[in-house]
Design an enzyme around this catalytic site. Structure first.
Site, PDB file in Angstrom:
ATOM      1  N   LYS A  73       6.993 -21.494 -57.936  1.00  0.00           N
ATOM      2  CA  LYS A  73       6.147 -20.466 -57.310  1.00  0.00           C
ATOM      3  C   LYS A  73       6.703 -19.074 -57.651  1.00  0.00           C
ATOM      4  CE  LYS A  73       3.930 -18.301 -53.811  1.00  0.00           C
ATOM      5  NZ  LYS A  73       4.948 -17.383 -53.427  1.00  0.00           N
ATOM      6  N   VAL A  91       3.938 -26.160 -54.545  1.00  0.00           N
ATOM      7  CA  VAL A  91       3.206 -26.995 -53.573  1.00  0.00           C
ATOM      8  C   VAL A  91       2.055 -26.151 -53.020  1.00  0.00           C
ATOM      9  CG1 VAL A  91       3.370 -28.280 -51.397  1.00  0.00           C
ATOM     10  CG2 VAL A  91       5.314 -28.259 -52.980  1.00  0.00           C
ATOM     11  N   HIS A 122       9.455 -25.666 -49.532  1.00  0.00           N
ATOM     12  CA  HIS A 122      10.922 -25.798 -49.472  1.00  0.00           C
ATOM     13  C   HIS A 122      11.319 -27.271 -49.318  1.00  0.00           C
ATOM     14  CE1 HIS A 122      10.480 -21.630 -47.633  1.00  0.00           C
ATOM     15  NE2 HIS A 122      11.318 -21.404 -48.620  1.00  0.00           N
ATOM     16  N   ARG A 148       5.324 -16.027 -46.608  1.00  0.00           N
ATOM     17  CA  ARG A 148       4.510 -14.844 -46.279  1.00  0.00           C
ATOM     18  C   ARG A 148       3.066 -15.217 -45.911  1.00  0.00           C
ATOM     19  NH1 ARG A 148       8.082 -12.290 -50.198  1.00  0.00           N
ATOM     20  NH2 ARG A 148       9.246 -10.656 -49.128  1.00  0.00           N
ATOM     21  N   GLN A 182      17.748  -7.699 -51.546  1.00  0.00           N
ATOM     22  CA  GLN A 182      16.618  -7.940 -52.451  1.00  0.00           C
ATOM     23  C   GLN A 182      15.307  -7.364 -51.901  1.00  0.00           C
ATOM     24  OE1 GLN A 182      17.057 -12.406 -52.203  1.00  0.00           O
ATOM     25  NE2 GLN A 182      14.840 -12.375 -52.310  1.00  0.00           N
ATOM     26  N   HIS A 224       8.872 -24.344 -45.222  1.00  0.00           N
ATOM     27  CA  HIS A 224       7.556 -24.986 -45.231  1.00  0.00           C
ATOM     28  C   HIS A 224       7.602 -26.147 -46.223  1.00  0.00           C
ATOM     29  CE1 HIS A 224       7.089 -22.814 -48.956  1.00  0.00           C
ATOM     30  NE2 HIS A 224       7.200 -21.657 -48.337  1.00  0.00           N
ATOM     31  N   GLN A 232      11.498 -15.191 -61.015  1.00  0.00           N
ATOM     32  CA  GLN A 232      12.850 -15.390 -60.461  1.00  0.00           C
ATOM     33  C   GLN A 232      13.541 -16.556 -61.155  1.00  0.00           C
ATOM     34  OE1 GLN A 232      13.865 -15.311 -56.090  1.00  0.00           O
ATOM     35  NE2 GLN A 232      13.689 -17.517 -56.265  1.00  0.00           N
ATOM     36  N   MET A 272      15.412 -18.439 -47.909  1.00  0.00           N
ATOM     37  CA  MET A 272      15.513 -17.384 -46.897  1.00  0.00           C
ATOM     38  C   MET A 272      14.961 -17.908 -45.563  1.00  0.00           C
ATOM     39  SD  MET A 272      15.059 -13.815 -48.879  1.00  0.00           S
ATOM     40  CE  MET A 272      13.291 -13.769 -48.928  1.00  0.00           C
TER      41      MET A 272
HETATM   42  O1  PAF Z   1      13.357 -17.442 -53.442  1.00  0.00           O
HETATM   43  C1  PAF Z   1      13.995 -17.071 -52.433  1.00  0.00           C
HETATM   44  O2  PAF Z   1      13.734 -17.489 -51.292  1.00  0.00           O
HETATM   45  C2  PAF Z   1      15.110 -16.055 -52.592  1.00  0.00           C
HETATM   46  O3  PAF Z   1      14.796 -15.099 -53.559  1.00  0.00           O
HETATM   47  C3  PAF Z   1      16.476 -16.690 -52.873  1.00  0.00           C
HETATM   48  C4  PAF Z   1      16.487 -17.430 -54.212  1.00  0.00           C
HETATM   49  C5  PAF Z   1      16.834 -17.643 -51.767  1.00  0.00           C
HETATM   50  C6  PAF Z   1      17.550 -15.608 -52.939  1.00  0.00           C
HETATM   51  O4  PAF Z   1      17.642 -14.901 -51.744  1.00  0.00           O
END
Ligand code: PAF
Length: 289
Positions: A156, A183, A37, A194, A61, A34, A160, A30
């Site tokens: 993390k 990380v 990612h 966040r 979401q 950082h 999910q 999203m």
């Molecule tokens: O983990 C995330 O940043 C989001 O939930 C994802 C997997 C990109 C889906 O929008």
């Protein structure tokens, strides 16, 4: 590196790569990238011929009282990082491109992918009702658009990850999910977009999450397996006036079933609110170290 906003253009590019027999990796994000990612992106560039990073703050979401509007959007900075890391495509669609006119409320988009209730009704799903429907739906759409051979997700967001693995298995989606380790910063705080909301003071309070998890892990390594006893060690670390515990739960790493006795297949999940910011973290008790 290409910055692409439409499904049609990204599909055309990927079709030409596939024709040349190249493997494609997808890192769904999203944005507000950082080091967490970047570790997924680096894994992807190492493993795949071509790397696609999707950057999309997915409206479906987020709950009505969540931070969709405030969520950090930093496309320019993200693009710089991606280019440096050797990303081939950033796919950054608009909500309209993904969900049609007026999304959510219009007839343009009506089909959701709903994960099993048993997986989505607990931990983060308890307070974020519908969150995992939104995640599974958008990830499914991204898989259909990009058709990656590999997709990279951080541990993390472990709930999910477990739900997405189940979705891929149940729906026979031809993609390999690659889990990537959490990380942490120099103090042990798990990196998250966040964390940007945390004041200096709250940043210190936020360390309670990793302190609790690593303390539980060390007790487990020393032979304590009773979940009630392990949970009590956490209460002694918390300052309940400054840190509000949403959950601390011991669950199976594949099925999310609750554990009363911890074992090497146990994940300890925690969510705490500090200074108004909700943070999550987790640890695998079977992990070496
Ligand atoms: O983990 C995330 O940043 C989001 O939930 C994802 C997997 C990109 C889906 O929008």
């Amino acid at each position: 590196m290409l910055l692409i906003h439409t499904i049609e253009d990204v599909r055309a590019q990927i079709k030409s790569w596939k024709k040349d027999g190249l493997t494609v990796g997808l890192v769904p994000t999203m944005g507000a990238l950082h080091a967490g990612h970047m570790s997924l992106i680096n894994k992807c560039t190492e493993r795949c011929d071509k790397t696609v990073v999707s950057i999309f703050v997915n409206p479906i979401q987020f709950g009505p009282s969540e931070d969709f509007d405030q969520y950090p959007r930093t496309l320019e900075a993200d693009a710089k990082l991606c280019k440096k890391a050797g990303v081939d495509i950033i796919f950054a669609p608009t909500p309209k491109e993904m969900y049609g006119e007026g999304h959510i409320l219009s007839n343009d988009f009506l089909t959701y992918v709903v994960p099993p209730f048993f997986y989505s009704n607990k931990l983060c799903g308890k307070t974020r009702v519908g969150h995992f429907d939104g995640v599974c739906t958008v990830v499914n759409k991204l898989f259909n658009i990009v058709q990656p051979n590999f997709a990279f997700f951080g541990e993390k967001d472990r709930q999910q990850l477990i739900i997405l693995k189940k979705m891929v298995k149940d729906l026979n989606i031809p993609v390999t999910i690659v889990p990537c380790p959490i990380v942490r910063d120099e103090n042990g705080l798990a990196l998250s977009s966040r964390n940007k909301y945390l004041s200096q003071k709250s940043k210190k309070d936020a360390l309670v999450l990793n302190k609790i998890l690593f303390n539980i892990k060390s007790c487990y390594d020393n032979g304590i397996t009773d979940v009630r006893a392990l949970t009590e060690t956490a209460y002694s670390i918390m300052n309940f006036q400054r840190q509000s515990l949403e959950y601390l739960e011991f669950r199976d790493q594949d099925t999310l079933e609750e554990k009363l006795t911890a074992d090497d297949n146990t994940i300890v999940f925690i969510a705490v609110k500090v200074g108004g910011v909700r943070l999550i973290d987790n640890i695998a008790l079977g992990m070496i170290g």
